[in-house]
Design a protein around this motif. Structure first.
Motif, PDB file in Angstrom:
ATOM      1  N   LYS A   1       0.846  -1.216   0.004  1.00 12.21           N
ATOM      2  CA  LYS A   1       0.096   0.049   0.077  1.00 12.21           C
ATOM      3  C   LYS A   1       0.833   1.247  -0.025  1.00 12.21           C
ATOM      4  O   LYS A   1       0.685   2.259  -0.686  1.00 12.21           O
ATOM      5  CB  LYS A   1      -0.910  -0.193   1.124  1.00 12.21           C
ATOM      6  N   ASP A   2       1.879   1.181   0.544  1.00  7.35           N
ATOM      7  CA  ASP A   2       2.823   2.454   0.764  1.00  7.35           C
ATOM      8  C   ASP A   2       3.602   2.692  -0.655  1.00  7.35           C
ATOM      9  O   ASP A   2       3.861   3.831  -0.696  1.00  7.35           O
ATOM     10  CB  ASP A   2       3.896   1.942   1.960  1.00  7.35           C
ATOM     11  N   LYS A   3       3.442   1.849  -1.291  1.00  7.80           N
ATOM     12  CA  LYS A   3       4.196   2.260  -2.831  1.00  7.80           C
ATOM     13  C   LYS A   3       2.994   2.567  -3.745  1.00  7.80           C
ATOM     14  O   LYS A   3       3.311   2.895  -4.818  1.00  7.80           O
ATOM     15  CB  LYS A   3       4.826   0.677  -3.233  1.00  7.80           C
ATOM     16  N   ASN A   4       1.763   2.783  -3.465  1.00 10.63           N
ATOM     17  CA  ASN A   4       0.772   3.372  -4.081  1.00 10.63           C
ATOM     18  C   ASN A   4       0.577   2.562  -5.686  1.00 10.63           C
ATOM     19  O   ASN A   4       0.795   3.338  -6.543  1.00 10.63           O
ATOM     20  CB  ASN A   4       1.036   5.079  -4.335  1.00 10.63           C
ATOM     21  N   VAL A   5       0.489   1.320  -5.570  1.00 11.54           N
ATOM     22  CA  VAL A   5       0.333   0.843  -6.770  1.00 11.54           C
ATOM     23  C   VAL A   5      -0.796   0.785  -7.446  1.00 11.54           C
ATOM     24  O   VAL A   5      -1.947   1.208  -6.844  1.00 11.54           O
ATOM     25  CB  VAL A   5       0.880  -0.763  -6.576  1.00 11.54           C
ATOM     26  N   ASP A   6      -1.060   0.712  -8.815  1.00 10.27           N
ATOM     27  CA  ASP A   6      -2.126   0.659  -9.586  1.00 10.27           C
ATOM     28  C   ASP A   6      -3.209  -0.880  -9.229  1.00 10.27           C
ATOM     29  O   ASP A   6      -4.257  -0.725  -9.450  1.00 10.27           O
ATOM     30  CB  ASP A   6      -2.123   0.710 -10.975  1.00 10.27           C
ATOM     31  N   ALA A   7      -2.445  -1.901  -8.993  1.00 10.92           N
ATOM     32  CA  ALA A   7      -3.243  -3.068  -8.900  1.00 10.92           C
ATOM     33  C   ALA A   7      -2.277  -3.973  -8.051  1.00 10.92           C
ATOM     34  O   ALA A   7      -1.038  -3.795  -7.892  1.00 10.92           O
ATOM     35  CB  ALA A   7      -3.575  -3.702 -10.183  1.00 10.92           C
ATOM     36  N   VAL A   8      -2.963  -5.133  -7.446  1.00 11.54           N
ATOM     37  CA  VAL A   8      -2.175  -5.969  -6.741  1.00 11.54           C
ATOM     38  C   VAL A   8      -2.696  -7.290  -7.288  1.00 11.54           C
ATOM     39  O   VAL A   8      -3.717  -7.604  -7.583  1.00 11.54           O
ATOM     40  CB  VAL A   8      -2.671  -6.297  -5.179  1.00 11.54           C
ATOM     41  N   ILE A   9      -1.455  -8.137  -7.863  1.00  9.47           N
ATOM     42  CA  ILE A   9      -1.703  -9.619  -8.245  1.00  9.47           C
ATOM     43  C   ILE A   9      -1.455 -10.449  -6.976  1.00  9.47           C
ATOM     44  O   ILE A   9      -0.557 -10.262  -6.462  1.00  9.47           O
ATOM     45  CB  ILE A   9      -0.775 -10.132  -9.255  1.00  9.47           C
ATOM     46  N   CYS A  10      -2.473 -11.364  -6.547  1.00  5.50           N
ATOM     47  CA  CYS A  10      -2.411 -12.443  -5.631  1.00  5.50           C
ATOM     48  C   CYS A  10      -2.390 -13.663  -6.323  1.00  5.50           C
ATOM     49  O   CYS A  10      -3.268 -13.942  -6.609  1.00  5.50           O
ATOM     50  CB  CYS A  10      -3.363 -12.222  -4.524  1.00  5.50           C
ATOM     51  N   TRP A  11      -1.167 -14.510  -6.140  1.00  2.04           N
ATOM     52  CA  TRP A  11      -0.996 -15.811  -6.865  1.00  2.04           C
ATOM     53  C   TRP A  11      -1.182 -16.894  -5.752  1.00  2.04           C
ATOM     54  O   TRP A  11       0.125 -17.141  -5.239  1.00  2.04           O
ATOM     55  CB  TRP A  11       0.154 -15.804  -7.517  1.00  2.04           C
ATOM     56  N   ALA A  12      -2.217 -17.483  -5.292  1.00  4.17           N
ATOM     57  CA  ALA A  12      -2.301 -18.470  -4.249  1.00  4.17           C
ATOM     58  C   ALA A  12      -3.645 -19.340  -4.576  1.00  4.17           C
ATOM     59  O   ALA A  12      -4.458 -18.906  -5.405  1.00  4.17           O
ATOM     60  CB  ALA A  12      -2.249 -17.870  -2.787  1.00  4.17           C
ATOM     61  N   ALA A  13      -3.811 -20.308  -3.768  1.00  5.45           N
ATOM     62  CA  ALA A  13      -4.837 -20.961  -3.841  1.00  5.45           C
ATOM     63  C   ALA A  13      -5.091 -21.614  -2.471  1.00  5.45           C
ATOM     64  O   ALA A  13      -4.396 -21.531  -1.675  1.00  5.45           O
ATOM     65  CB  ALA A  13      -4.814 -22.498  -4.810  1.00  5.45           C
TER      66      ALA A  13
ATOM     67  N   LEU B   1      -7.359  -2.545   5.026  1.00 12.20           N
ATOM     68  CA  LEU B   1      -6.417  -1.517   4.506  1.00 12.20           C
ATOM     69  C   LEU B   1      -6.845  -0.591   3.529  1.00 12.20           C
ATOM     70  O   LEU B   1      -6.366   0.483   3.223  1.00 12.20           O
ATOM     71  CB  LEU B   1      -4.995  -2.081   4.322  1.00 12.20           C
ATOM     72  N   GLY B   2      -8.080  -0.872   3.114  1.00 11.98           N
ATOM     73  CA  GLY B   2      -8.745   0.216   2.162  1.00 11.98           C
ATOM     74  C   GLY B   2      -8.099   0.049   0.668  1.00 11.98           C
ATOM     75  O   GLY B   2      -8.521   0.879  -0.042  1.00 11.98           O
ATOM     76  N   MET B   3      -7.790  -1.135   0.377  1.00 10.29           N
ATOM     77  CA  MET B   3      -7.105  -1.364  -0.804  1.00 10.29           C
ATOM     78  C   MET B   3      -7.918  -1.860  -1.942  1.00 10.29           C
ATOM     79  O   MET B   3      -8.734  -2.987  -1.320  1.00 10.29           O
ATOM     80  CB  MET B   3      -5.904  -2.311  -0.912  1.00 10.29           C
ATOM     81  N   ASN B   4      -7.860  -1.374  -3.079  1.00  9.82           N
ATOM     82  CA  ASN B   4      -8.801  -1.928  -4.204  1.00  9.82           C
ATOM     83  C   ASN B   4      -7.876  -2.806  -5.454  1.00  9.82           C
ATOM     84  O   ASN B   4      -6.710  -2.594  -5.256  1.00  9.82           O
ATOM     85  CB  ASN B   4      -9.508  -0.629  -4.882  1.00  9.82           C
ATOM     86  N   ASN B   5      -8.645  -2.885  -6.511  1.00  5.94           N
ATOM     87  CA  ASN B   5      -7.860  -3.498  -7.705  1.00  5.94           C
ATOM     88  C   ASN B   5      -7.240  -4.698  -7.380  1.00  5.94           C
ATOM     89  O   ASN B   5      -5.878  -4.684  -7.518  1.00  5.94           O
ATOM     90  CB  ASN B   5      -6.946  -2.119  -8.248  1.00  5.94           C
ATOM     91  N   ILE B   6      -7.790  -5.733  -6.814  1.00  3.94           N
ATOM     92  CA  ILE B   6      -7.149  -6.934  -6.306  1.00  3.94           C
ATOM     93  C   ILE B   6      -7.565  -7.964  -7.362  1.00  3.94           C
ATOM     94  O   ILE B   6      -8.588  -8.393  -7.787  1.00  3.94           O
ATOM     95  CB  ILE B   6      -7.655  -7.368  -4.828  1.00  3.94           C
TER      96      ILE B   6
END
Length: 372
Positions: free
Chosen positions: A207-219, A233-238
């Motif tokens: 979040k501190d890096k102010n990214v455009d999107a987050v990719i989560c790779w897991a199952a 944390l109020g994060m979007n674009n997951i």
């Protein structure tokens, strides 16, 4: 004369006993990855019943041997040996997990028993071997589909958070090795253990890096924790992968699932596809058959088993009960319409799919829908 008659009768009985197609299956039916293996087991049992009721393959019924790996590599190894030596199966469907599939690769080659994995990592089928196949789309296809979508939305500064598992590790490699050629900048790279119960620390760094999107790779259960922590944390674009393409994820993540996007086969949005979609009739039949028989929702994981069985049935119809001929037929399959897409195998490609077999789906109001 009597002795000859007895020997002849015994030979006839022996031939009758093995006038069947012996098929093995290794699925994580119970344990932490039962959300993968149980729908796979149910799907294959349903398909075997359907094909046997219709007369079998070339007039021979299928005898199915299913063992529960519980997602454990030691059990996959032990049961594969049993299937190959005691049960004398022609082929094996599964396992459900990448780690289990990698654990039995050398056994398949040694015993000359082909297997069609229901796990995703490209490392399962690389380098290509005539006895080893898989049905889920490969990591590289997932990464390419995600990158295409992110680029089209102007989201080029991206963070990655991945599980330290076979699936997560090979997915991470696919992202890191291919992002640059798509114009995607990976500006954060965090990891977690599959068994972790909290990922807030890693997500806070992202979040501190102010990214455009987050990719989560897991199952498994872990992606639901990521979704809940990100929401807090109020994060979007997951963005996630087909590792969450079942209602189990929505149940575990609760309202944090809302808005999460993922790569997926068309199966999870089958009833929302346009009637002109060439996959819709097949997908809806599987969905209807499965849900009417077992209740609950069909999942892409059951779909992987649907495809594995379909590929096996198509190949054995031509090869007969010779495992080497079966292996050779599998790598010649073209135009097979499965839940994951159109399979076109070759001597060097034992998945036979491309990034075009995916769609981008989104979770809205607790349902999977095609993303805009």
């Amino acid at each position: 004369m009597k002795k000859v008659l007895i020997i002849t009768l015994m030979l006839c009985l022996s031939a009758t006993a093995f006038a069947e197609i012996r098929l093995g299956a290794l699925f994580a039916v119970t344990g932490p990855t039962s959300f993968l293996g149980n729908p796979e087991k149910l799907t294959v049992e349903m398909l075997v019943d359907q094909i046997n009721d219709a007369g079998g393959i070339n007039g021979e019924k299928i005898k199915l041997f299913v063992y529960d790996t519980q997602g454990r590599e030691d059990r996959a190894i032990s049961y594969f040996k049993r299937l190959a030596t005691k049960d004398r199966v022609l082929a094996v469907l599964g396992p459900s997990r990448t780690g289990c599939a990698l654990a039995i690769k050398n056994l398949a080659i040694r015993y000359k028993v082909p297997f069609i994995a229901c796990a995703a990592s490209a490392t399962i089928v690389e380098p290509a071997n005539a006895f080893i196949y898989k049905t889920p789309q490969s990591d590289i296809h997932v990464a390419e589909k995600l990158f295409d979508h992110l680029k089209s939305k102007g989201k080029t500064n991206v963070a990655l958070i991945s599980a330290q598992s076979g699936y997560g590790a090979t997915g991470r490699d696919a992202v890191l090795q291919n992002a640059e050629r798509f114009g995607i900048n990976i500006i954060a790279d965090e990891k977690f253990m599959d068994t972790d119960k909290e990922m807030t620390a890693q997500l806070s760094k992202i979040k501190d890096k102010n990214v455009d999107a987050v990719i989560c790779w897991a199952a498994g259960a872990a992606p639901a924790i990521v979704a809940r922590n990100a929401k807090a944390l109020g994060m979007n674009n997951i963005y996630m992968t087909q590792g969450i393409a079942s209602r189990k994820f929505i149940e575990l993540a609760g309202d944090a699932a809302e808005g999460v996007k993922l790569t997926a086969g068309r199966l999870i949005v089958a009833d929302k596809l346009d009637d002109t979609d060439r996959f819709k009739t097949m997908l809806m039949k599987y969905k209807t058959d499965y849900e009417s028989k077992f209740g609950g929702s069909v999942s892409v994981f059951g779909g992987h088993a649907y495809d594995a069985f379909g590929l096996f049935a198509a190949a054995v119809a031509k090869s007969g009960k010779d495992p080497v001929k079966l292996a050779n037929e599998l790598q010649q399959i073209k135009g097979f319409m499965g839940t994951a897409g159109e399979f076109n195998m070759s001597n060097s490609d034992h998945t036979g799919l491309s990034k075009d077999s995916f769609i981008i789906a989104e979770i809205k109001n607790g349902e999977f829908v095609p993303a805009e």
